[in-house]
Design a protein around this motif. Structure first.
Motif, PDB file in Angstrom:
ATOM      1  N   PRO A   1      -3.589  14.911 -10.511  1.00 30.13           N
ATOM      2  CA  PRO A   1      -3.845  14.786 -12.101  1.00 30.13           C
ATOM      3  C   PRO A   1      -2.811  13.434 -12.125  1.00 30.13           C
ATOM      4  O   PRO A   1      -3.145  12.192 -12.730  1.00 30.13           O
ATOM      5  CB  PRO A   1      -3.048  15.594 -13.056  1.00 30.13           C
ATOM      6  N   PHE A   2      -1.948  13.377 -11.161  1.00 29.72           N
ATOM      7  CA  PHE A   2      -1.268  11.685 -11.538  1.00 29.72           C
ATOM      8  C   PHE A   2      -0.343  11.051  -9.866  1.00 29.72           C
ATOM      9  O   PHE A   2      -0.221  12.404  -9.277  1.00 29.72           O
ATOM     10  CB  PHE A   2      -0.223  11.505 -12.831  1.00 29.72           C
ATOM     11  N   PHE A   3      -0.480   9.997 -10.069  1.00 30.85           N
ATOM     12  CA  PHE A   3       0.186   9.316  -8.672  1.00 30.85           C
ATOM     13  C   PHE A   3       1.364   8.434  -9.547  1.00 30.85           C
ATOM     14  O   PHE A   3       1.653   7.950 -10.719  1.00 30.85           O
ATOM     15  CB  PHE A   3      -0.139   8.401  -8.144  1.00 30.85           C
ATOM     16  N   GLN A   4       2.738   8.367  -8.751  1.00 35.67           N
ATOM     17  CA  GLN A   4       3.579   7.554  -9.732  1.00 35.67           C
ATOM     18  C   GLN A   4       3.817   6.758  -8.155  1.00 35.67           C
ATOM     19  O   GLN A   4       3.837   6.271  -7.404  1.00 35.67           O
ATOM     20  CB  GLN A   4       5.343   8.292  -9.674  1.00 35.67           C
ATOM     21  N   SER A   5       4.183   5.581  -9.443  1.00 36.50           N
ATOM     22  CA  SER A   5       3.882   4.336  -9.061  1.00 36.50           C
ATOM     23  C   SER A   5       5.741   3.226  -8.943  1.00 36.50           C
ATOM     24  O   SER A   5       5.537   3.192  -9.487  1.00 36.50           O
ATOM     25  CB  SER A   5       2.753   3.815  -9.720  1.00 36.50           C
ATOM     26  N   LEU A   6       4.860   3.251  -7.281  1.00 35.68           N
ATOM     27  CA  LEU A   6       6.683   1.980  -7.234  1.00 35.68           C
ATOM     28  C   LEU A   6       6.389   0.510  -6.843  1.00 35.68           C
ATOM     29  O   LEU A   6       5.817   0.333  -5.738  1.00 35.68           O
ATOM     30  CB  LEU A   6       7.452   2.732  -6.580  1.00 35.68           C
ATOM     31  N   ARG A   7       6.515  -0.363  -7.157  1.00 38.48           N
ATOM     32  CA  ARG A   7       5.884  -1.820  -7.013  1.00 38.48           C
ATOM     33  C   ARG A   7       7.498  -1.857  -7.287  1.00 38.48           C
ATOM     34  O   ARG A   7       8.598  -2.459  -7.995  1.00 38.48           O
ATOM     35  CB  ARG A   7       5.279  -2.113  -8.105  1.00 38.48           C
ATOM     36  N   GLY A   8       8.178  -3.352  -5.639  1.00 39.79           N
ATOM     37  CA  GLY A   8       8.714  -4.115  -5.842  1.00 39.79           C
ATOM     38  C   GLY A   8       7.835  -5.749  -5.056  1.00 39.79           C
ATOM     39  O   GLY A   8       7.216  -6.047  -5.065  1.00 39.79           O
TER      40      GLY A   8
ATOM     41  N   LEU B   1       2.995   2.444   5.206  1.00 37.27           N
ATOM     42  CA  LEU B   1       3.585   1.205   4.446  1.00 37.27           C
ATOM     43  C   LEU B   1       3.495   0.253   5.203  1.00 37.27           C
ATOM     44  O   LEU B   1       3.796   0.220   6.324  1.00 37.27           O
ATOM     45  CB  LEU B   1       4.833   1.106   4.438  1.00 37.27           C
ATOM     46  N   ALA B   2       2.301  -0.754   4.726  1.00 33.57           N
ATOM     47  CA  ALA B   2       1.464  -1.742   5.083  1.00 33.57           C
ATOM     48  C   ALA B   2       1.073  -2.262   4.613  1.00 33.57           C
ATOM     49  O   ALA B   2       0.506  -2.673   3.593  1.00 33.57           O
ATOM     50  CB  ALA B   2       0.558  -1.207   7.058  1.00 33.57           C
ATOM     51  N   ALA B   3       0.614  -3.951   5.761  1.00 34.11           N
ATOM     52  CA  ALA B   3      -0.010  -5.150   4.587  1.00 34.11           C
ATOM     53  C   ALA B   3      -1.116  -3.901   4.342  1.00 34.11           C
ATOM     54  O   ALA B   3      -1.528  -3.406   5.419  1.00 34.11           O
ATOM     55  CB  ALA B   3       0.048  -6.337   5.586  1.00 34.11           C
TER      56      ALA B   3
ATOM     57  N   SER C   1      -2.499  -6.105  -0.477  1.00 36.91           N
ATOM     58  CA  SER C   1      -1.461  -6.769  -0.988  1.00 36.91           C
ATOM     59  C   SER C   1       0.038  -6.666   0.443  1.00 36.91           C
ATOM     60  O   SER C   1      -0.825  -6.079   1.386  1.00 36.91           O
ATOM     61  CB  SER C   1      -0.582  -4.923  -2.136  1.00 36.91           C
ATOM     62  N   PRO C   2       0.633  -7.350  -0.179  1.00 32.87           N
ATOM     63  CA  PRO C   2       1.875  -7.480   1.477  1.00 32.87           C
ATOM     64  C   PRO C   2       2.115  -6.202   2.180  1.00 32.87           C
ATOM     65  O   PRO C   2       2.911  -5.975   3.242  1.00 32.87           O
ATOM     66  CB  PRO C   2       2.613  -8.718   1.260  1.00 32.87           C
TER      67      PRO C   2
ATOM     68  N   VAL D   1       3.182   3.310  -2.905  1.00 29.41           N
ATOM     69  CA  VAL D   1       4.377   2.160  -3.292  1.00 29.41           C
ATOM     70  C   VAL D   1       3.781   0.578  -2.677  1.00 29.41           C
ATOM     71  O   VAL D   1       3.168   0.578  -1.286  1.00 29.41           O
ATOM     72  CB  VAL D   1       5.329   2.565  -2.235  1.00 29.41           C
ATOM     73  N   ASP D   2       4.738  -0.260  -3.297  1.00 24.85           N
ATOM     74  CA  ASP D   2       3.266  -1.275  -3.073  1.00 24.85           C
ATOM     75  C   ASP D   2       4.098  -2.391  -3.201  1.00 24.85           C
ATOM     76  O   ASP D   2       5.342  -2.203  -3.878  1.00 24.85           O
ATOM     77  CB  ASP D   2       2.393  -1.331  -3.612  1.00 24.85           C
ATOM     78  N   VAL D   3       3.825  -4.010  -2.769  1.00 20.51           N
ATOM     79  CA  VAL D   3       4.882  -5.050  -3.365  1.00 20.51           C
ATOM     80  C   VAL D   3       3.322  -5.987  -3.449  1.00 20.51           C
ATOM     81  O   VAL D   3       2.555  -5.718  -4.014  1.00 20.51           O
ATOM     82  CB  VAL D   3       4.767  -5.506  -1.850  1.00 20.51           C
ATOM     83  N   GLU D   4       4.155  -6.724  -5.120  1.00 19.59           N
ATOM     84  CA  GLU D   4       2.939  -7.475  -5.565  1.00 19.59           C
ATOM     85  C   GLU D   4       3.174  -8.224  -5.176  1.00 19.59           C
ATOM     86  O   GLU D   4       3.705  -9.011  -4.051  1.00 19.59           O
ATOM     87  CB  GLU D   4       3.861  -7.609  -6.982  1.00 19.59           C
ATOM     88  N   ALA D   5       1.586  -8.755  -5.033  1.00 19.02           N
ATOM     89  CA  ALA D   5       0.535  -9.587  -4.128  1.00 19.02           C
ATOM     90  C   ALA D   5       0.704 -11.184  -5.027  1.00 19.02           C
ATOM     91  O   ALA D   5       0.881 -11.049  -6.190  1.00 19.02           O
ATOM     92  CB  ALA D   5      -0.942  -9.152  -4.337  1.00 19.02           C
ATOM     93  N   PRO D   6       1.031 -12.206  -4.340  1.00 20.98           N
ATOM     94  CA  PRO D   6       1.065 -13.100  -4.529  1.00 20.98           C
ATOM     95  C   PRO D   6       0.080 -14.113  -5.982  1.00 20.98           C
ATOM     96  O   PRO D   6      -1.456 -13.244  -5.566  1.00 20.98           O
ATOM     97  CB  PRO D   6       1.486 -14.456  -3.654  1.00 20.98           C
ATOM     98  N   ARG D   7       0.160 -13.798  -7.144  1.00 23.89           N
ATOM     99  CA  ARG D   7      -1.054 -14.198  -7.873  1.00 23.89           C
ATOM    100  C   ARG D   7      -1.675 -16.387  -7.800  1.00 23.89           C
ATOM    101  O   ARG D   7      -0.623 -16.879  -7.368  1.00 23.89           O
ATOM    102  CB  ARG D   7      -0.216 -14.864  -9.614  1.00 23.89           C
ATOM    103  N   ALA D   8      -2.298 -16.154  -8.046  1.00 29.37           N
ATOM    104  CA  ALA D   8      -2.812 -17.432  -7.891  1.00 29.37           C
ATOM    105  C   ALA D   8      -2.554 -17.954  -9.404  1.00 29.37           C
ATOM    106  O   ALA D   8      -2.918 -17.619  -9.838  1.00 29.37           O
ATOM    107  CB  ALA D   8      -4.771 -16.862  -7.235  1.00 29.37           C
TER     108      ALA D   8
END
Length: 155
Positions: free
Chosen positions: A95-102, A125-127, A131-132, A147-154
């Motif tokens: 029913p859910f995932f726990q998201s962790l972003r750095g 965990l990879a590019a 996301s990076p 788990v992800d890395v915040e993508a650079p914003r245009a």
């Protein structure tokens, strides 16, 4: 008005162990109270289990957890589920995932490693195209983490 949201995980006898593991991964301060602490007879079944648990980290992450009354069982309370990746798609009945972003791969990699210990990696965990760094795992307590890395914003 100021609102926040906090993940509250429901376990069947492993809330303390899970929160102590998350404290080892993320750092922070753990606050707990057992059913006995709040008035249940000391010798009652489950009196030593958590009725309240909260982890607060210096970076602002907060997790709450407790042990649902009843017979102990591994993992989260509720029906067991599974998550897998096929052909670039995530297939799940959870029913859910726990998201962790750095902000960087260097920031999230040690957290990933800690969460993955004893768990099952769904997507390493990879590019990725978005996301990076992106990965998915189910930890040893049954919580699925994205788990992800915040993508650079245009600009």
């Amino acid at each position: 008005m100021t609102l926040t949201t906090t993940t509250h995980l429901n376990f069947r006898g492993t809330a303390r162990e899970a929160l102590e593991h998350y404290r080892a991964v993320f750092g922070g301060t753990l606050t707990t109270a057992t059913y006995a602490d709040l008035g249940a007879p000391q010798d009652a079944p489950g009196a030593d289990r958590l009725v309240f648990g909260q982890l607060d980290t210096p970076g602002g992450l907060r997790l709450m957890a407790y042990d649902v009354p009843g017979e102990p069982a591994p993992g989260l309370a509720g029906p067991a589920g599974s998550t897998r990746r096929e052909n670039g798609l995530t297939l799940t009945d959870r029913p859910f995932f726990q998201s962790l972003r750095g902000r960087s791969l260097d920031e999230v990699t040690p957290l990933w490693d800690g969460l993955a210990a004893g768990g099952q990696v769904v997507e390493p965990l990879a590019a990725s195209p978005w996301s990076p760094g992106f990965g998915m795992l189910t930890d040893r307590f049954g919580v699925t983490w994205v788990v992800d890395v915040e993508a650079p914003r245009a600009g």
